[in-house]
Design an enzyme around this catalytic site. Structure first.
Site, PDB file in Angstrom:
ATOM      1  N   SER A  50       7.382   4.333  -0.938  1.00  0.00           N
ATOM      2  CA  SER A  50       6.402   4.787   0.059  1.00  0.00           C
ATOM      3  C   SER A  50       7.125   5.484   1.211  1.00  0.00           C
ATOM      4  O   SER A  50       6.528   6.286   1.934  1.00  0.00           O
ATOM      5  CB  SER A  50       5.613   3.603   0.606  1.00  0.00           C
ATOM      6  OG  SER A  50       5.104   2.843  -0.443  1.00  0.00           O
ATOM      7  N   ARG A  51       8.403   5.163   1.404  1.00  0.00           N
ATOM      8  CA  ARG A  51       9.130   5.730   2.546  1.00  0.00           C
ATOM      9  C   ARG A  51       9.639   7.149   2.267  1.00  0.00           C
ATOM     10  O   ARG A  51      10.087   7.819   3.198  1.00  0.00           O
ATOM     11  CB  ARG A  51      10.297   4.815   2.930  1.00  0.00           C
ATOM     12  CG  ARG A  51       9.833   3.504   3.547  1.00  0.00           C
ATOM     13  CD  ARG A  51      10.962   2.738   4.193  1.00  0.00           C
ATOM     14  NE  ARG A  51      10.468   1.689   5.055  1.00  0.00           N
ATOM     15  CZ  ARG A  51      10.368   0.398   4.714  1.00  0.00           C
ATOM     16  NH1 ARG A  51      10.743  -0.003   3.515  1.00  0.00           N
ATOM     17  NH2 ARG A  51       9.907  -0.494   5.562  1.00  0.00           N
ATOM     18  N   GLY A  93       0.821  -1.210   0.000  1.00  0.00           N
ATOM     19  CA  GLY A  93       0.000   0.000   0.000  1.00  0.00           C
ATOM     20  C   GLY A  93       0.851   1.255   0.000  1.00  0.00           C
ATOM     21  O   GLY A  93       2.051   1.204  -0.274  1.00  0.00           O
ATOM     22  N   HIS A 122       4.137   1.983  -8.140  1.00  0.00           N
ATOM     23  CA  HIS A 122       3.136   0.908  -8.122  1.00  0.00           C
ATOM     24  C   HIS A 122       2.242   0.983  -9.354  1.00  0.00           C
ATOM     25  O   HIS A 122       1.867  -0.029  -9.925  1.00  0.00           O
ATOM     26  CB  HIS A 122       2.251   1.023  -6.873  1.00  0.00           C
ATOM     27  CG  HIS A 122       2.988   0.783  -5.584  1.00  0.00           C
ATOM     28  ND1 HIS A 122       3.154   1.756  -4.634  1.00  0.00           N
ATOM     29  CD2 HIS A 122       3.587  -0.320  -5.095  1.00  0.00           C
ATOM     30  CE1 HIS A 122       3.822   1.269  -3.609  1.00  0.00           C
ATOM     31  NE2 HIS A 122       4.099   0.005  -3.861  1.00  0.00           N
ATOM     32  N   HIS A 171       2.073   4.633  -5.083  1.00  0.00           N
ATOM     33  CA  HIS A 171       2.656   5.795  -5.759  1.00  0.00           C
ATOM     34  C   HIS A 171       2.877   5.448  -7.227  1.00  0.00           C
ATOM     35  O   HIS A 171       2.502   4.348  -7.674  1.00  0.00           O
ATOM     36  CB  HIS A 171       3.965   6.203  -5.063  1.00  0.00           C
ATOM     37  CG  HIS A 171       4.920   5.069  -4.848  1.00  0.00           C
ATOM     38  ND1 HIS A 171       5.483   4.353  -5.891  1.00  0.00           N
ATOM     39  CD2 HIS A 171       5.386   4.480  -3.723  1.00  0.00           C
ATOM     40  CE1 HIS A 171       6.271   3.413  -5.417  1.00  0.00           C
ATOM     41  NE2 HIS A 171       6.221   3.450  -4.095  1.00  0.00           N
TER      42      HIS A 171
END
Ligand code: PAF
Length: 304
Positions: A210-211, A25, A31, A28
Site C-alpha cells: 500500500s505504501r 486496507g 491482498h 492491492h
C-alpha cells in the site's frame, strides 16, 4: 449496531471454515491473492446457504450471494489501520483509506464478511493490556520500528478473538510479521492455522505494498533495484557463495547505486528464529529495508 456487536453475532456457523485476511486496507493485488488463497483454504467444508455480509460502523448491508458465487467456507477480511503499530511521527494519519474502493474490491473478490471497526471500538481510551513477542521482534524491522510488533500482535490477537477464524493468511513480504504471528499462535495456544502466501510483485519485480503509492515517479523507477539485488545474491549463493558478510556487502553496494535509496538494513538471518547468520545454509533469509525518499520499502528472499 456497533460493528463489534455485529461481528459477535456472526460467529462462524456449524461446519463452516472461516479464513481471515487481516489488512489495513488500501487493497492491492497482494491482498487479492491473500483473499484468493483464503477462499481455497476455506472451501472444503460443507456447502451451505450463506449471506454476504458487509459490516461497518454506519451501515449493515446484507446481500445473498448467488449459488454460482458461493463456496463452502467463509472468507473474512478485516480492514483496520491499527494506530498501535505506527511509531510516533510515522504515517498513521496519511495511511491510505480508500473505503469505497476497498469495499468494491472485497465484493468483487467474493469476500463473505468485511469487518471494519473504528479505532475507539478496538481500543478503549484506558486500554492497558498489549501482546508482546520478545525474541523475533528484536531483529530486522523491530530494531528500527520499536513497538511496531507489539501493535501488530495486539491487534492480530484481538482480531483472532473477535472473528474466531479457523485459519488466517499472511504474506511472506512481511516475513518477520509472519514469523512473529506464528510464534504468538504457538505460544498463546490460538487454535488457528497460519497460512503463508508468497509475495505478489508488480511486473518489474517491486513487491506490492500500500505504501508504493507514496513513491515519487523517480523513486518508483529506482525501486526495482531491491528485487534485482536480492535475485543476484541468490544467484551468488547458487554459485557457491556462503559468506553472509560478502553477500550483504554486495547487496548494499548494488542498492547504493540507486540515488534515492537509503539503506535501513540488509541482513542474513535464520528463517525461523530470525537471528543473524554468518554463513548461508539451510533456512537462510536475506532481508532488506530501504528508504526511497520518505517511504520505507521491505523485501526478502529465502536463500537456501
Ligand atoms: O500486514 C498488515 O497489513 C498489518 O500489519 C496487519 C497484519 C493487518 C495488522 O494490523
Amino acid at each position: 449496531m456497533s460493528s463489534l456487536a455485529a461481528v459477535r453475532r456472526l460467529a462462524p456457523e456449524g461446519n463452516q471454515r472461516r479464513v481471515l485476511v487481516a489488512t489495513m486496507g488500501g487493497l492491492h493485488q497482494g491482498h487479492l491473492e491473500l483473499v484468493r488463497l483464503a477462499r481455497e483454504a476455506a472451501d472444503g467444508a460443507k456447502v451451505e446457504d450463506r449471506m454476504w455480509k458487509i459490516e461497518d460502523r454506519t451501515s449493515n448491508i446484507q446481500h445473498r450471494r448467488s449459488s454460482a458465487e458461493r463456496g463452502n467456507g467463509e472468507v473474512a477480511v478485516s480492514i483496520f489501520v491499527n494506530p498501535l503499530q505506527f511509531e510516533p511521527g510515522a504515517d498513521y494519519e496519511r495511511y491510505p483509506r480508500p473505503e469505497k474502493a476497498d469495499e468494491d474490491l472485497c465484493r468483487a473478490a467474493g469476500v463473505d464478511l468485511l469487518f471494519r471497526p473504528a479505532p475507539d471500538e478496538m481500543y478503549r481510551a484506558d486500554c492497558s493490556v498489549t501482546v508482546e513477542e520478545h525474541m523475533l521482534s528484536q531483529t530486522l524491522c523491530g530494531r528500527s520500528r520499536p513497538g511496531h510488533f507489539r501493535g501488530v500482535c495486539t491487534v492480530v490477537a484481538k482480531l483472532f478473538h473477535l472473528l474466531e477464524p479457523d485459519a488466517a493468511v499472511f504474506g511472506e513480504k512481511d516475513f518477520q510479521q509472519l514469523a512473529i504471528i506464528r510464534r504468538m499462535v504457538r505460544d498463546l495456544d490460538f487454535p488457528i492455522e497460519i497460512i503463508a502466501v508468497p509475495t505478489v510483485r508488480e511486473p518489474d519485480g517491486v513487491a506490492c505494498s500500500s505504501r508504493n503509492q507514496y513513491l515519487s515517479g523517480e523513486e518508483r523507477r529506482q525501486a526495482p533495484m531491491l528485487r534485482s539485488a536480492l535475485l543476484q545474491a541468490a544467484e551468488r549463493v547458487r554459485d557457491g557463495e556462503t559468506s553472509a558478510e560478502k553477500l550483504i556487502g554486495e547487496v548494499q553496494q548494488q542498492i547504493s547505486t540507486a540515488p534515492a535509496a537509503r539503506i535501513d538494513y540488509v541482513e542474513v538471518v535464520e528463517t525461523e528464529s530470525l537471528q543473524r547468520r554468518d554463513t548461508v545454509g539451510g533456512g537462510s533469509l536475506l532481508a532488506v529495508a530501504v528508504f526511497f525518499g520518505k517511504t520505507r520499502l521491505i523485501d526478502n528472499i529465502v536463500l537456501a
